[in-house]
Scaffold this motif. Structure first.
Motif, mmCIF file in Angstrom:
data_model
loop_
_atom_site.group_PDB
_atom_site.id
_atom_site.type_symbol
_atom_site.label_atom_id
_atom_site.label_comp_id
_atom_site.label_asym_id
_atom_site.label_seq_id
_atom_site.Cartn_x
_atom_site.Cartn_y
_atom_site.Cartn_z
ATOM 1 N N GLU A 52 5.593 3.833 1.579
ATOM 2 C CA GLU A 52 5.294 2.427 1.333
ATOM 3 C C GLU A 52 5.878 1.604 2.471
ATOM 4 N N THR A 79 0.824 -1.207 0.000
ATOM 5 C CA THR A 79 0.000 0.000 0.000
ATOM 6 C C THR A 79 0.860 1.259 0.000
ATOM 7 N N ARG A 80 0.492 2.184 -0.867
ATOM 8 C CA ARG A 80 1.157 3.497 -0.927
ATOM 9 C C ARG A 80 0.261 4.520 -0.225
ATOM 10 N N THR A 81 0.770 5.093 0.868
ATOM 11 C CA THR A 81 0.037 6.129 1.577
ATOM 12 C C THR A 81 0.524 7.491 1.113
ATOM 13 N N ASP A 109 -2.419 4.892 -2.857
ATOM 14 C CA ASP A 109 -3.610 4.072 -2.685
ATOM 15 C C ASP A 109 -4.513 4.613 -1.583
ATOM 16 N N VAL A 110 -3.886 5.156 -0.523
ATOM 17 C CA VAL A 110 -4.613 5.724 0.607
ATOM 18 C C VAL A 110 -4.147 7.162 0.763
#
Length: 411
Positions: free
Chosen positions: A27, A2-4, A41-42
């Motif tokens: 990440e 997930t990429r924040t 992603d978030v």
């Protein structure tokens, strides 16, 4: 993975650069990108906020919860271990994601945090401080009893030593016990009633073997040094950081600059002692008198160091007073002549360099660990007002995981 994406805010990256508009992508536990127009992603909307590296406090005592000799005499031996759980959490909640414990915490405390059994910042520990007989770490009292701030136990050896041979052995014992950094006392202090903060302790030969042994083990030395002579004996023999520096003189300043060493001023420390005294805490009269004696001198010494361009890292001596008020040290550094950006740098990039972790921590740059603090509004403006920076914190990330989220946090 997930990429924040933390987007829309201003970044104070800890490198010494001015704050700038940017997005940050995380990440896992790592910062992977800093720039404009990034994606993830978030998303965390940081509009109207400042994003900073996680702060460092290079001088804490997580096993203390305020110094009070009378309460200490009635306290069960094991209670400080449980109090440290609260102290570590309070430290993390004010945005401090890395600490150097300057005496008290043993390897078990550090391991409890590392294993996730206890919430807290990353830790470097010194276990116990090395002191000469009659020095700042010697708890001898005129009544014949001993009241030590760091009583010895199987995981925390006594640090009292005299002469080069004893100093060498005690250094090795402290390293064996898990010390990441060796803490020594090259002067008297405020909280120890039977010594004088204006007097230097340990001689060159003793300090030299301590530094030699620490260096051989890949470690460095920090020195409680308030007296001018104590500061200079430490620096002459290779100590990496001077703690407190209350009676720092021009020769001491020149040595700090020449050796590239750091000053960790702990300007909050004497003020915390005076606050405890004003609140009726159980402090000995000699301690209160010394705190009153040094507070003005301390400010003048730090002003001298700042004006000369000495390398400074943020440290508070929290544990002498409450944990969680640590960020007020920035305010005192600003009053002593630092710019707000310079003050914040002492608790980010400069502190990471002192602790030898600048390859992974201390700045908001790609490849570094994602230890981050999100502050509502202008962090530079908040740094100069009492309590304002702490109150403005809306999020804290440690290793990419959000460990603090407050009402009003960016969404």
């Amino acid at each position: 993975m997930t990429r924040t994406l933390i987007h829309g805010g201003v970044v104070f990256d800890g490198t010494g650069a001015a704050p700038f508009p940017a997005d940050v992508v995380v990440e896992g536990d790592t910062i992977v990108d800093v720039g404009v127009g990034l994606d993830g992603d978030v998303a965390v909307d940081a509009t109207g906020h400042t994003l900073l590296p996680g702060f460092f406090d290079c001088h804490v005592h997580v096993m203390f919860s305020g110094v009070d000799y009378l309460k200490g005499l009635a306290r069960p031996f094991s209670l400080p271990f449980y109090e440290s759980v609260h102290n570590l959490r309070a430290t993390l909640e004010c945005g401090i994601t890395s600490v150097r414990d300057a005496g008290g915490a043993d390897l078990g405390v550090k391991e409890a945090v590392r294993r996730g059994l206890v919430a807290g910042p990353r830790m470097q520990i010194s276990v116990n401080a090395l002191s000469q007989t009659g020095g700042h770490g010697d708890g001898w009292m005129p009544c014949g009893s001993s009241v030590k701030l760091f009583p010895a136990h199987p995981g925390r050896p006594s640090g009292i030593c005299d002469g080069p041979d004893e100093a060498r052995k005690k250094t090795r014992e402290m390293l064996r016990a898990g010390a990441d950094v060796l803490k020594i006392m090259t002067s008297g202090g405020v909280l120890s009633p039977r010594d004088d903060p204006r007097h230097g302790h340990f001689r060159d030969a003793e300090v030299a073997v301590m530094v030699e042994e620490a260096t051989a083990a890949g470690k460095y030395v920090m020195s409680h040094a308030q007296a001018a002579d104590g500061i200079k004996v430490a620096l002459r023999n290779g100590v990496r950081s001077v703690e407190h520096g209350i009676y720092l003189d021009d020769e001491g300043v020149e040595l700090l600059l020449e050796r590239g060493a750091w000053l960790v001023p702990t300007m909050l420390a004497p003020q915390m002692v005076l606050r405890i005294a004003a609140d009726g805490g159980g402090l000995l009269p000699e301690v209160i008198e010394k705190a009153q004696m040094v507070v003005g001198q301390h400010t003048a010494a730090v002003e001298r160091a700042i004006a000369a361009g000495v390398r400074i890292a943020m440290g508070t001596d929290s544990g002498v007073g409450p944990h969680g008020d640590n960020l007020d040290e920035f305010r005192l550094l600003i009053k002593a002549g630092m710019t707000p950006a310079g003050a914040l740098h002492t608790g980010t990039g400069s502190a990471a360099e002192l602790l030898g972790v600048s390859d992974t921590l201390g700045t908001v740059t790609p490849g570094k660990k994602a230890d981050l603090v999100l502050v509502e509004g202008d962090a530079l403006a908040h740094a100069g007002a009492k309590g304002a920076l702490k109150e403005a914190i809306r999020g804290v990330w440690l290793d990419g995981a959000r460990v603090v989220e407050r009402t009003g946090a960016a969404r």
